[in-house]
Design an enzyme around this catalytic site. Sequence first.
Site: not given
Ligand code: CAA
Length: 240
Positions: A179, A82, A84, A144, A147
Amino acid sequence: MTRTAVVTGGVTGIGAATCIALKKAGHQVAATFFGNGDEAKKFHDQTGIPVYEWNVAVFDDCQRGVAEIAKAIGPIEILVNNAGITQDVTLHKMTCEQWRSVIDIDLGGCFNMCRAVIESMRERRFGRIVNISSINGLAGQFGQTNYAAAKAGIIGFSKSLALEGAARGITVNAIAPGYTDTAMVAAVPQDILKKIVAAVPVGRLAKPEEIARAVVFLVGDDAGFITGETLSINGGKYMQ
Ligand code: CAA
């Protein structure tokens, strides 16, 4: 029958819920942790479950840790991989370290731990391995690549090891949680998380206990015909 179980990353979140559920099901459980000693102590004080610290990304540490648990409790018959981490960032900004750390812990940890227990399971002709994948290993997720690659890798790894273990009473399955209400998910920026949850048909995060009950199901002595499977638990999200 009481079995000896080890859950990596077992002192918080899905791991902690899994330890508690396995204990309730009558198993002797040990939890591993790394770097979060305060949480491990709290978990141990609350549950009485023994905790062991090592880094699953380090092969020799897994060998040593597994040998220590086998000596203290008994040969490991149930392994839940588990442990990660996430290092979420878009690929064009991702460093080698962000790539490697996630692959080494999330996927490499699976190899290191399975390698440490597999010989004894083969000798005993019994084993239950459950590897925690993710909906994001199936669907992909913005930010990701590391990941999702590790979690998708876990699925292929599990199927291959399932084939190798089948004739020796060893089952290997993956669970792909959606999630879930854990610290890892709480670290996702709130505005993004809100949108993700809004797209879950069930309309909420999973509870860690809702993942743990599937682990208990898969590791039962009577689950010997379920192997090489990936069980999705995501509130209907992957259908969307
Ligand atoms: N789809 C399409 N476009 C997206 C998007 C998405 N899901 N998310 C962001 N964008 C776009 C933004 O709108 C932005 O566009 P513009 O440049 O035109 O403004 C561009 O992509 C860049 O976005 P950011 O400035 O937000 O980019 P960043 O590098 O600062 O952040 C990130 C990127 C850190 C990945 C952030 O989007 C994030 O945290 N996303 C969530 C990721 C996620 O779901 N992780 C899951 C963690 S929990 C887990 O993993 C457990 C499990 O098993 C489920």
